[in-house]
Write a protein that holds these residues in place. Structure first.
Motif, mmCIF file in Angstrom:
data_model
loop_
_atom_site.group_PDB
_atom_site.id
_atom_site.type_symbol
_atom_site.label_atom_id
_atom_site.label_comp_id
_atom_site.label_asym_id
_atom_site.label_seq_id
_atom_site.Cartn_x
_atom_site.Cartn_y
_atom_site.Cartn_z
ATOM 1 N N ASN A 52 0.831 -1.222 0.000
ATOM 2 C CA ASN A 52 0.000 0.000 0.000
ATOM 3 C C ASN A 52 0.857 1.259 0.000
ATOM 4 N N PHE A 53 1.848 1.269 -0.869
ATOM 5 C CA PHE A 53 2.817 2.371 -0.878
ATOM 6 C C PHE A 53 2.139 3.719 -1.126
ATOM 7 N N SER A 54 1.142 3.739 -2.006
ATOM 8 C CA SER A 54 0.507 5.008 -2.368
ATOM 9 C C SER A 54 -0.240 5.648 -1.209
ATOM 10 N N THR A 55 -0.550 4.860 -0.177
ATOM 11 C CA THR A 55 -1.297 5.405 0.964
ATOM 12 C C THR A 55 -0.376 5.928 2.059
ATOM 13 N N LEU A 56 0.928 5.696 1.934
ATOM 14 C CA LEU A 56 1.859 6.135 2.975
ATOM 15 C C LEU A 56 1.991 7.652 2.953
ATOM 16 N N GLY B 48 9.986 11.450 0.198
ATOM 17 C CA GLY B 48 11.295 12.076 0.111
ATOM 18 C C GLY B 48 11.627 12.992 1.263
ATOM 19 N N ASN B 49 12.914 13.058 1.576
ATOM 20 C CA ASN B 49 13.414 13.930 2.642
ATOM 21 C C ASN B 49 13.781 15.281 2.033
ATOM 22 N N ASN B 50 12.720 16.096 1.792
ATOM 23 C CA ASN B 50 12.865 17.418 1.165
ATOM 24 C C ASN B 50 13.354 17.328 -0.285
ATOM 25 N N GLY C 200 8.853 -1.277 -13.137
ATOM 26 C CA GLY C 200 8.963 -2.534 -12.398
ATOM 27 C C GLY C 200 9.348 -2.427 -10.945
ATOM 28 N N TYR C 201 9.470 -1.178 -10.429
ATOM 29 C CA TYR C 201 9.850 -1.028 -9.018
ATOM 30 C C TYR C 201 8.633 -1.018 -8.101
ATOM 31 N N LEU C 202 7.534 -0.500 -8.579
ATOM 32 C CA LEU C 202 6.293 -0.452 -7.806
ATOM 33 C C LEU C 202 5.237 -1.225 -8.603
ATOM 34 N N VAL C 203 4.870 -2.398 -8.088
ATOM 35 C CA VAL C 203 3.936 -3.283 -8.790
ATOM 36 C C VAL C 203 2.774 -3.607 -7.854
ATOM 37 N N ASN C 204 1.564 -3.407 -8.328
ATOM 38 C CA ASN C 204 0.374 -3.659 -7.500
ATOM 39 C C ASN C 204 0.459 -2.919 -6.163
ATOM 40 N N ASP C 205 1.030 -1.727 -6.218
ATOM 41 C CA ASP C 205 1.142 -0.827 -5.068
ATOM 42 C C ASP C 205 2.048 -1.355 -3.958
#
Length: 318
Positions: free
Chosen positions: A27-31, A56-58, A130-135
Motif C-alpha cells: 500500500n505504498f501510495s497510501t503512505l 522524500g526527505n525534502n 517494475g519497481y512499484l507493482v500492484n502498489d
C-alpha cells in the motif's frame, strides 16, 4: 597498495559478520510523508531497521536509510561500524534492481544513514519500470559489521572465561557449548582460521541460543519469547556455523508455539459453542414450559366451543 595492506584489508573483510533482510512495503501510495520503519532484524548481535521516507526527505525522491535501532544504548563516545548496501528490487527484471553501497560509524545521536535521493518518485511510480507493482515495492539490505559483541539477554553475568583456547565467552554459556561441541566437533573446526574476536562473537551467539533452549520451558513460550528466539536464531545464522543439526529443532519450537496457540483458540471456540448450546437448551426448556401452558389454555378454550351458540343467553331470576 602493498601486499601487506592487501592482506590487512582481506583480513578485515573476512572478520565482518554479514546478514540480509528483505522488506515488502505494501500500500505504498497510501503512505504519508512521515518516516516508516521495517521490522527489527539482527546482524552481528545488533538490532537494525530499514527506514524510508515515501515522499522524500525534502526531495522528490524516495529516501532510504539503514537505522541502528538500538543506537541509543551505545556508551558515550563509542561507535558502531557498518558496511551496507540498500537495494530497490525490480520486480520485472532483477538485473535492473537499484543498489547503493556505503559505510558508516553509527553513534547514539546519529542512528541512521543512507540515501535521501535513492530514486526519483516519478521513476518509482512508473509501473512500467517494475519497481512499484500492484502498489508494493521491495527493499533489501545487506549489512556487514565487525566486533559484533552485544548483550541481548539480561541474565548474562558479564563474567568471561576461556573456552577451549578459542576466546573468552560468557561463563554461563560454557557448559552448553561443551555439550554440543563434544557431539558436533565441526563447530570447533569451521572457524579456526577466523580472528579471535570473530570466534568470540560466534560462540557467544551460539551459547546465548543454547542457554535459551535449555532454560526455557514449552509453557513459557509466549509471543515475546518466540520473538526473542527468532532474534537469537537470526543472530547465530550470521556466523555461518553448520547448523543442520539444530535448525529443525529451533523451527519445530517456533511452530510448536503456533500450533499451541491454534489449539488454545480452538479450545476457546469450543467453549463458546458449548455455552451457546447450553443457553439455547435453556431457552428451549423455557419454551417447552410455555408450550404446555398454551396447550392447557387451548384445551379450556375449546370447551367453550361445545356450547350451543343458538341457545338464548337469558338472565337469572330469583
Amino acid at each position: 597498495m602493498t601486499d601487506s595492506s592487501v592482506g590487512r584489508m582481506e583480513k578485515e573483510e573476512e572478520d565482518l559478520v554479514s546478514g540480509t533482510f528483505t522488506w515488502r512495503i505494501d500500500n505504498f501510495s497510501t503512505l504519508n510523508k512521515q518516516k516508516h520503519y521495517s521490522d527489527v532484524f539482527v546482524v552481528g548481535g545488533y538490532k537494525w531497521r530499514i527506514l524510508i521516507i515515501p515522499k522524500g526527505n525534502n526531495v522528490d525522491c524516495l529516501s532510504v536509510y539503514l537505522d541502528a535501532a538500538d543506537a541509543s544504548t551505545l556508551p558515550s563516545g563509542s561507535t558502531r561500524y557498518a558496511k551496507f548496501s540498500l537495494t530497490l528490487v525490480n520486480q520485472l527484471d532483477s538485473k535492473k534492481s537499484m543498489t547503493e553501497d556505503t559505510e558508516h560509524e553509527f553513534v547514539a545521536n546519529d542512528n541512521d544513514w543512507g540515501f535521501p535521493s535513492f530514486i526519483l518518485l516519478s521513476e518509482l511510480c512508473d509501473h512500467d519500470k517494475g519497481y512499484l507493482v500492484n502498489d508494493f515495492c521491495v527493499v533489501e539490505v545487506k549489512v556487514s559489521v565487525r566486533n559484533g559483541i552485544k548483550i541481548l539477554e539480561d541474565q548474562e553475568t558479564g563474567e568471561l572465561i576461556d573456552f577451549r583456547g578459542l576466546g573468552r565467552v560468557e561463563k554461563t554459556f560454557v557448559p552448553f557449548l561443551e555439550e554440543v561441541c563434544s557431539s558436533y566437533p565441526s563447530l570447533l573446526e569451521c572457524h579456526k582460521k577466523r580472528s579471535r574476536t570473530f570466534i568470540q562473537c560466534a560462540f557467544t551467539a551460539l551459547g546465548r541460543l543454547l542457554r535459551f533452549l535449555k532454560t526455557t520451558k514449552a509453557k513459557d513460550m509466549t509471543r515475546d519469547a518466540c520473538k526473542r528466539l527468532q532474534l537469537l536464531w537470526e543472530e547465530l545464522e550470521t556466523f555461518k556455523f553448520d547448523l543442520v543439526w539444530l535448525e529443525p529443532h529451533v523451527q519445530s519450537v517456533l511452530v510448536m508455539k503456533k500450533r499451541a496457540g491454534r489449539v488454545d483458540r480452538l479450545r476457546e471456540d469450543v467453549e463458546i459453542l458449548e455455552n451457546e448450546i447450553k443457553r439455547r437448551r435453556d431457552v428451549l426448556a423455557a419454551a417447552e414450559v410455555d408450550l404446555e401452558a398454551a396447550k392447557r389454555d387451548l384445551a379450556k378454550a375449546e370447551e367453550f366451543k361445545k356450547i350451543d351458540m343458538d341457545t338464548e343467553l337469558g338472565y337469572p331470576l330469583t
